[in-house]
Motif scaffolding. Structure first.
Motif, PDB file in Angstrom:
ATOM      1  N   ASP A 135       1.061  -1.268   0.457  1.00 50.30           N
ATOM      2  CA  ASP A 135      -0.327   0.038   0.065  1.00 50.30           C
ATOM      3  C   ASP A 135       1.277   0.903   0.336  1.00 50.30           C
ATOM      4  OD1 ASP A 135      -2.054  -2.128   0.379  1.00 50.30           O
ATOM      5  OD2 ASP A 135      -2.045  -0.862   1.879  1.00 50.30           O
ATOM      6  N   GLY A 136       0.046   1.853  -0.438  1.00 48.56           N
ATOM      7  CA  GLY A 136       1.523   3.411  -0.596  1.00 48.56           C
ATOM      8  C   GLY A 136       1.088   4.203   0.151  1.00 48.56           C
ATOM      9  N   ILE A 137       0.309   4.770   0.575  1.00 51.66           N
ATOM     10  CA  ILE A 137      -0.282   5.991   1.931  1.00 51.66           C
ATOM     11  C   ILE A 137      -1.772   4.967   2.694  1.00 51.66           C
ATOM     12  CG2 ILE A 137      -0.214   7.465   3.024  1.00 51.66           C
ATOM     13  CD1 ILE A 137       0.092   9.057   0.469  1.00 51.66           C
ATOM     14  N   ASP A 138      -1.743   4.639   3.785  1.00 52.31           N
ATOM     15  CA  ASP A 138      -2.387   3.854   4.998  1.00 52.31           C
ATOM     16  C   ASP A 138      -2.170   5.261   6.289  1.00 52.31           C
ATOM     17  OD1 ASP A 138      -2.999   1.429   3.260  1.00 52.31           O
ATOM     18  OD2 ASP A 138      -1.432   0.126   4.490  1.00 52.31           O
ATOM     19  N   ILE A 139      -3.995   5.803   5.877  1.00 53.47           N
ATOM     20  CA  ILE A 139      -4.526   6.417   7.352  1.00 53.47           C
ATOM     21  C   ILE A 139      -5.517   5.377   8.136  1.00 53.47           C
ATOM     22  CG2 ILE A 139      -5.758   8.496   7.853  1.00 53.47           C
ATOM     23  CD1 ILE A 139      -2.840   8.981   6.034  1.00 53.47           C
ATOM     24  N   VAL A 140      -4.437   5.337   9.149  1.00 53.16           N
ATOM     25  CA  VAL A 140      -5.574   4.518   9.851  1.00 53.16           C
ATOM     26  C   VAL A 140      -6.231   5.078  11.281  1.00 53.16           C
ATOM     27  CG1 VAL A 140      -5.293   2.463  11.260  1.00 53.16           C
ATOM     28  CG2 VAL A 140      -4.261   2.647   9.327  1.00 53.16           C
ATOM     29  N   ASP A 141      -7.469   5.447  11.226  1.00 53.17           N
ATOM     30  CA  ASP A 141      -7.890   6.481  12.535  1.00 53.17           C
ATOM     31  C   ASP A 141      -7.295   7.852  13.501  1.00 53.17           C
ATOM     32  OD1 ASP A 141     -10.593   4.739  13.358  1.00 53.17           O
ATOM     33  OD2 ASP A 141      -8.851   3.145  13.794  1.00 53.17           O
ATOM     34  N   CYS A 142      -6.948   8.517  11.730  1.00 53.02           N
ATOM     35  CA  CYS A 142      -6.678   9.334  12.094  1.00 53.02           C
ATOM     36  C   CYS A 142      -7.649  10.878  11.692  1.00 53.02           C
ATOM     37  CB  CYS A 142      -5.218   9.870  10.804  1.00 53.02           C
ATOM     38  SG  CYS A 142      -3.636   8.822  11.096  1.00 53.02           S
ATOM     39  N   GLN A 143      -7.419  12.281  12.540  1.00 56.27           N
ATOM     40  CA  GLN A 143      -7.729  13.623  12.137  1.00 56.27           C
ATOM     41  C   GLN A 143      -7.316  14.232  11.551  1.00 56.27           C
ATOM     42  OE1 GLN A 143      -7.553  12.286  15.851  1.00 56.27           O
ATOM     43  NE2 GLN A 143      -8.613  10.755  14.491  1.00 56.27           N
ATOM     44  N   ASN A 144      -7.735  15.215  10.802  1.00 51.42           N
ATOM     45  CA  ASN A 144      -7.309  16.574   9.908  1.00 51.42           C
ATOM     46  C   ASN A 144      -6.031  16.137   9.318  1.00 51.42           C
ATOM     47  OD1 ASN A 144      -8.772  17.947  11.413  1.00 51.42           O
ATOM     48  ND2 ASN A 144      -7.835  18.061  13.727  1.00 51.42           N
ATOM     49  N   VAL A 145      -5.771  16.109   8.017  1.00 49.29           N
ATOM     50  CA  VAL A 145      -5.125  14.602   6.849  1.00 49.29           C
ATOM     51  C   VAL A 145      -5.025  15.465   5.765  1.00 49.29           C
ATOM     52  CG1 VAL A 145      -3.920  12.416   6.191  1.00 49.29           C
ATOM     53  CG2 VAL A 145      -5.208  12.755   8.219  1.00 49.29           C
ATOM     54  N   GLN A 146      -3.292  15.568   5.236  1.00 49.23           N
ATOM     55  CA  GLN A 146      -4.113  17.212   3.975  1.00 49.23           C
ATOM     56  C   GLN A 146      -2.832  15.837   3.244  1.00 49.23           C
ATOM     57  OE1 GLN A 146      -2.111  20.592   3.587  1.00 49.23           O
ATOM     58  NE2 GLN A 146      -4.196  21.183   2.897  1.00 49.23           N
ATOM     59  N   ILE A 147      -3.304  15.387   2.300  1.00 44.88           N
ATOM     60  CA  ILE A 147      -1.888  14.513   1.308  1.00 44.88           C
ATOM     61  C   ILE A 147      -2.216  15.031  -0.675  1.00 44.88           C
ATOM     62  CG2 ILE A 147      -1.502  12.521  -0.266  1.00 44.88           C
ATOM     63  CD1 ILE A 147      -2.892  10.980   2.183  1.00 44.88           C
ATOM     64  N   THR A 148      -0.965  16.037  -0.946  1.00 45.72           N
ATOM     65  CA  THR A 148      -1.539  16.597  -1.354  1.00 45.72           C
ATOM     66  C   THR A 148       0.592  16.492  -2.962  1.00 45.72           C
ATOM     67  OG1 THR A 148       0.011  18.591  -0.576  1.00 45.72           O
ATOM     68  CG2 THR A 148      -3.056  18.016  -0.518  1.00 45.72           C
ATOM     69  N   ASN A 149      -0.147  16.962  -4.321  1.00 39.42           N
ATOM     70  CA  ASN A 149       0.417  16.709  -5.257  1.00 39.42           C
ATOM     71  C   ASN A 149       2.298  15.723  -5.243  1.00 39.42           C
ATOM     72  OD1 ASN A 149       0.121  19.453  -6.140  1.00 39.42           O
ATOM     73  ND2 ASN A 149       0.304  19.595  -4.356  1.00 39.42           N
ATOM     74  N   CYS A 150       1.456  13.965  -4.529  1.00 38.72           N
ATOM     75  CA  CYS A 150       2.057  13.564  -4.765  1.00 38.72           C
ATOM     76  C   CYS A 150       1.652  12.362  -5.455  1.00 38.72           C
ATOM     77  CB  CYS A 150       1.987  11.908  -3.283  1.00 38.72           C
ATOM     78  SG  CYS A 150       1.789  13.618  -1.305  1.00 38.72           S
ATOM     79  N   PHE A 151       3.064  11.635  -5.870  1.00 48.78           N
ATOM     80  CA  PHE A 151       2.927  10.434  -6.717  1.00 48.78           C
ATOM     81  C   PHE A 151       3.203   9.318  -6.297  1.00 48.78           C
ATOM     82  CE2 PHE A 151       5.174   7.372  -9.612  1.00 48.78           C
ATOM     83  CZ  PHE A 151       4.382   7.674 -11.238  1.00 48.78           C
ATOM     84  N   ILE A 152       2.595   7.855  -6.860  1.00 50.92           N
ATOM     85  CA  ILE A 152       2.782   7.103  -5.887  1.00 50.92           C
ATOM     86  C   ILE A 152       2.625   5.846  -7.211  1.00 50.92           C
ATOM     87  CG2 ILE A 152       0.614   5.313  -4.699  1.00 50.92           C
ATOM     88  CD1 ILE A 152       0.297   8.313  -3.040  1.00 50.92           C
ATOM     89  N   ASN A 153       3.177   4.816  -6.809  1.00 52.96           N
ATOM     90  CA  ASN A 153       3.086   3.584  -7.467  1.00 52.96           C
ATOM     91  C   ASN A 153       3.259   2.984  -6.779  1.00 52.96           C
ATOM     92  OD1 ASN A 153       3.420   1.225  -9.832  1.00 52.96           O
ATOM     93  ND2 ASN A 153       5.740   2.398  -9.638  1.00 52.96           N
ATOM     94  N   SER A 154       2.125   1.871  -6.488  1.00 54.33           N
ATOM     95  CA  SER A 154       2.020   0.920  -5.555  1.00 54.33           C
ATOM     96  C   SER A 154       1.752  -0.181  -6.452  1.00 54.33           C
ATOM     97  CB  SER A 154       1.692   1.384  -3.885  1.00 54.33           C
ATOM     98  OG  SER A 154       0.670   1.188  -4.719  1.00 54.33           O
ATOM     99  N   SER A 155       2.036  -2.248  -5.425  1.00 54.18           N
ATOM    100  CA  SER A 155       1.990  -2.554  -5.548  1.00 54.18           C
ATOM    101  C   SER A 155       1.444  -3.503  -5.081  1.00 54.18           C
ATOM    102  CB  SER A 155       3.133  -4.047  -5.808  1.00 54.18           C
ATOM    103  OG  SER A 155       3.784  -4.288  -4.514  1.00 54.18           O
ATOM    104  N   ASP A 156      -0.343  -2.479  -4.603  1.00 54.35           N
ATOM    105  CA  ASP A 156      -1.371  -2.587  -3.330  1.00 54.35           C
ATOM    106  C   ASP A 156      -2.073  -1.574  -3.676  1.00 54.35           C
ATOM    107  OD1 ASP A 156      -3.542  -3.518  -1.189  1.00 54.35           O
ATOM    108  OD2 ASP A 156      -2.198  -5.017  -0.403  1.00 54.35           O
ATOM    109  N   ASP A 157      -3.605  -0.889  -3.224  1.00 55.92           N
ATOM    110  CA  ASP A 157      -3.781  -0.114  -3.079  1.00 55.92           C
ATOM    111  C   ASP A 157      -3.626   1.494  -2.744  1.00 55.92           C
ATOM    112  OD1 ASP A 157      -6.708  -1.406  -2.845  1.00 55.92           O
ATOM    113  OD2 ASP A 157      -6.234  -1.820  -0.510  1.00 55.92           O
TER     114      ASP A 157
END
Length: 501
Positions: free
Chosen positions: A208-230
């Motif tokens: 998985d490229g990025i996993d956000i688990v039970d987090c608050q106030n998250v900003q994900i911007t301008n990223c390039f993700i190549n991942s062999s899962d989600d």
């Protein structure tokens, strides 16, 4: 909801770290020769900076091999250009603070960041294969080994980054590569900025490229993700139900995934709400462009997805309620807006160029439609799909796999099965299959099919308060694009079918 969330994110993301003293890891004995294990030297630099009240730990140009390092309050780990942190390929060089082992981790702290133009390379293929060999050497119990898939249990394989119960995190500009498991997990954290990073991890399973688990106030911007899962995954695993995912903003990212590009779930124990996803480019993705799954007892509500372009992607939209992993209830999943989306679906597998490709689907099937499915008596509620274009390859052949409309009752509900767009096997529609839904609007929808298909464009089963306004079906060979079963309170207008000549 959207304006309020944007305002909250602007407020909480505005703070910046003050200028701080620098601590070069070379001054603490680190050697960037690609061979020496530098775990103790790098940790000494971190500990010294933390003891002085915080600072910037500098990784200069070079190849620095390390095992697990732990960030502490007020630490910025800064990788200079041409700096490479290489994960050790020895499993004994990794530690566990909470649930996971990881290369870089932090637990119950705040004001930490990872920045710079350098590279963090977990060397996950070599590390995972080393761990795999331990099973055959009799050093890993079969309980911790997936015998069918022939790989070690996920929690034995270190991630690259793992942050648990931390506040005020920044990960900016770095490249993160080659994890042995999930690339990076943020669990029960608050105030996260992930910006301008590159994730390149097609090295082993569960990347998985990025996993956000039970987090608050998250900003994900301008990223390039190549991942062999989600690609980007929003999860909830808090069985105490005291934490949820809340106020998450994802924008201007490019994603390639051998699973789904952006996904809610499958782990969704507590809840996720107030999520904005916009301006996303997706390509060569095996499963769904957008997958929203309330399937483990938790709820999902107040989601906006807009401005999505997906090419060579196996499925466009997948919304699902279920009860997996022993969940006692399903959903709810409600208040979802998906708009301004264009998806091109190939006839062949879209992830053929991956090293770690998505698993083969066992059942014979024609190309799957998008789907929105609840459970009997548990409805997906209040969904708007607007300005959607899906280009489908067609070629659905009943001699290859057949589910005619008179057998629509044969589509299983599969309430407790793992959710995927392919989970039902052959479906009786090529564009959208919708079941157990209340309050659904399709507005300005274009479904284009390249070659004839035996199925209609859309099937609605146990759907209520359905509004279809401006539907264009292009290239089909059937004059009637919609089939209804046990569906009530339906309004349709401006339906146009452009038959294939």
């Amino acid at each position: 909801m959207v304006r309020k969330l944007r305002y909250i994110l602007i407020l909480i993301m505005g703070s910046a770290f003050c200028q701080a003293k620098e601590y070069n890891i070379i001054a603490f004995g680190a050697i960037g020769d690609g061979i020496t294990i530098n775990t103790k030297s790098i940790q000494k630099a971190i500990d010294k900076a933390a003891g002085d009240g915080g600072g910037i730990v500098i990784v200069p140009a070079g190849k620095f091999v390390t095992g697990s390092i732990v960030l502490k309050y007020g630490i910025e780990l800064h990788l200079k250009k041409n700096a490479i942190l290489l994960g050790s390929i020895s499993p004994t060089d990794y530690i566990r603070i909470d649930r996971w082992k990881a290369l870089i981790m932090a637990d119950r702290t705040s004001n930490i960041s990872i920045t710079g133009k350098g590279i963090i390379d977990g060397r996950g293929d070599l590390l995972a294969l080393h761990i795999d060999s331990l099973f055959y050497a009799g050093k890993i119990d079969s309980h911790n080994y997936y015998l069918k898939e022939r790989r070690p249990w996920a929690e034995l394989r270190p991630q690259v980054l793992e942050f648990n119960r931390c506040n005020n995190l920044k990960v900016i500009d770095v490249t993160i590569k080659n994890s042995a498991c999930w690339v990076q997990t943020y669990e029960k954290c608050k105030n996260i900025i992930i910006k301008n990073i590159t994730v390149d991890s097609d090295s082993y399973w569960n990347n998985d490229g990025i996993d956000i688990v039970d987090c608050q106030n998250v900003q994900i911007t301008n990223c390039f993700i190549n991942s062999s899962d989600d690609g980007i995954c929003i999860k909830s695993e808090d069985f105490s139900l005291s934490q949820i995912c809340d106020s998450i903003y994802i924008s201007d990212c490019t994603i390639r995934s051998s699973a789904s590009a952006i996904k809610f779930g499958t782990s969704l124990v507590s809840g996720a709400r107030n999520v904005i996803i916009k301006n996303i480019k997706i390509f060569d993705t095996f499963r769904s462009a957008i997958a929203i799954e309330a399937t483990q007892g938790g709820y999902i509500e107040n989601v906006l997805v807009e401005n999505i372009v997906a090419k060579n992607t196996g499925n466009a939209i997948f919304l699902r309620i279920g009860k997996v992993r022993g969940a006692k209830k399903a959903g709810p999943l409600r208040n979802v807006i998906i708009r301004n989306v264009k998806v091109t679906i190939p006839f062949e597998k879209p992830d053929l160029e991956y090293e770690i490709r998505g698993p083969e689907i066992e059942e014979f099937h024609n190309i799957h439609p998008s789907s929105i499915t609840g459970n009997p008596g548990v409805y997906v509620e209040n969904v708007l799909l607007e300005n959607i274009k899906i280009i489908h390859p067609g070629r659905g052949n009943k001699a290859f796999a057949n589910l005619p409309l008179y057998r629509i009752k044969d589509v299983p509900d599969l309430e407790t099965s793992y959710p995927e767009f392919s989970m039902f096997g052959e479906l009786p529609a090529w564009g959208f299959y919708v079941r157990h839904v209340k309050g659904l609007t399709f507005r300005n929808i274009e479904l284009e099919i390249k070659k004839p298909d035996y199925r209609p464009a859309m099937v609605f089963d146990d759907v209520h308060d359905l509004n279809i306004d401006l539907l264009k079906v292009k290239g089909d060979n059937k004059a009637e694009p919609i089939f209804y079963k046990d569906t009530t309170r339906v309004t349709t207008k401006n339906v146009k079918v452009l038959l294939k000549k």
